[in-house]
Design an enzyme around this catalytic site. Structure first.
Site, PDB file in Angstrom:
ATOM      1  CB  SER A   1      21.248  72.371  69.437  1.00 15.14           C
ATOM      2  OG  SER A   1      22.119  71.651  70.277  1.00 15.14           O
TER       3      SER A   1
ATOM      4  CE  LYS B   1      25.467  61.701  94.842  1.00 18.82           C
ATOM      5  NZ  LYS B   1      24.681  61.068  93.773  1.00 18.82           N
TER       6      LYS B   1
END
Length: 303
Positions: free
Chosen positions: A123, A175
């Protein structure tokens, strides 16, 4: 008329000679210590010679500062003719992985850079490796794992059992996306998936650019699966199989080093010593710096 006074040297010739010897030893020791100290930095000491640089990237990638400082030092030192990246990392946070990748790209524009993969270079670890000129993996190295993961916790059930309510005032519908205190809505899921997908696309583009591969070819093996070094080589993600010595031999070839003896190398980045931290790390069997930095509510990871 008074007789001439004898000097200390005349009065105590043996003691004077001993003091001269001690002074010479102290001077010699100081010079040798200075040379040894200068030899631990990339810039070398008084007697310069061509050398290689070794940069170790190990453990969870949480910060890029130390590695990038070391890579910059290797890049700017004219005595360093090539650099080895020894990667033994399962990946880590997205931004630090990208920053180290960019630092390796800048270095590779000036000097040959070869990667030696250890136990795992997956990764984010592979993301960094893709910027080098040549990648060497052990046949059983775990690499690949090309993907992005976002970790979220949902503690709504626990909060209900404890009788704790949670309210949040936000300036927009998204949010509070990813809050551990409420279920994720379809709109929030689509929004967060878009972030993950864009980071994943950046990952693929970086590999394609670093490896000079077609983007669609990279995409075929970028489903998050781990690969052995041998499997990665078959897919074009690794250049050759071997150990660290094999990688050094390849680096010497890229540097056009013709001498029979191996080139000396300088290793970094320098590690800060802490007796207490080292003792706790040894006792717990973990790298404290890496583990402590992994805490957060929402984490985007190259893992």
């Amino acid at each position: 008329m008074q007789p001439n006074k004898l000097s200390f040297q005349q009065k105590h010739p043996l003691l004077f000679a001993l003091m001269l010897i001690l002074a010479a030893v102290a001077l010699f020791s100081g010079v040798m210590a200075a040379l040894r100290h200068s030899g631990t930095s990339a810039r070398g000491g008084l007697f310069r010679e061509d050398r290689l640089g070794l940069c170790r990237i190990e453990g969870f990638i949480a910060d890029s500062a130390k590695v990038n400082d070391w890579l910059r030092e290797l890049r700017e030192d004219p005595a360093i003719i090539g650099v080895m990246l020894r990667i033994d990392s399962p990946g880590g946070a997205v931004a630090p992985s990208q920053e180290i990748y960019n630092a390796v790209r800048r270095l590779a524009q000036i000097k040959p850079v070869v990667v030696s993969m250890g136990t795992v270079a997956a990764s984010g670890g592979y993301y960094i490796a893709a910027a080098a000129d040549h990648i060497v993996a052990n046949p059983s190295t775990l690499t690949g794992s090309i993907g992005v993961k976002m970790e979220l916790a949902n503690m709504e059930g626990l909060m209900d059992k404890l009788g704790i309510a949670h309210d949040a005032l936000t300036s927009g519908d998204l949010k509070n996306a990813g809050s551990p205190f409420k279920p994720m809505t379809d709109k929030e899921r689509a929004y967060l998936q878009g972030l993950v997908s864009d980071m994943h696309e950046q990952f693929l583009e970086a590999i394609a650019a670093g490896r000079n591969m077609d983007l669609e070819e990279v995409r075929k093996s970028a489903d998050g699966r781990a690969l052995t070094g041998r499997q990665a080589m078959q897919l074009g993600l690794v250049d050759s199989l071997g150990d660290l010595e094999t990688a050094f031999e390849r680096l010497a070839e890229l540097c056009n080093a013709t001498q029979s003896a191996p080139l000396p190398y300088v290793e970094g980045p320098p590690k800060e010593k802490s007796f207490l931290r080292d003792l706790l790390s040894s006792y717990l069997g973990i790298e404290l710096d890496s583990s402590l930095r992994r805490r957060s509510e929402i984490r985007f990871l190259y893992l």
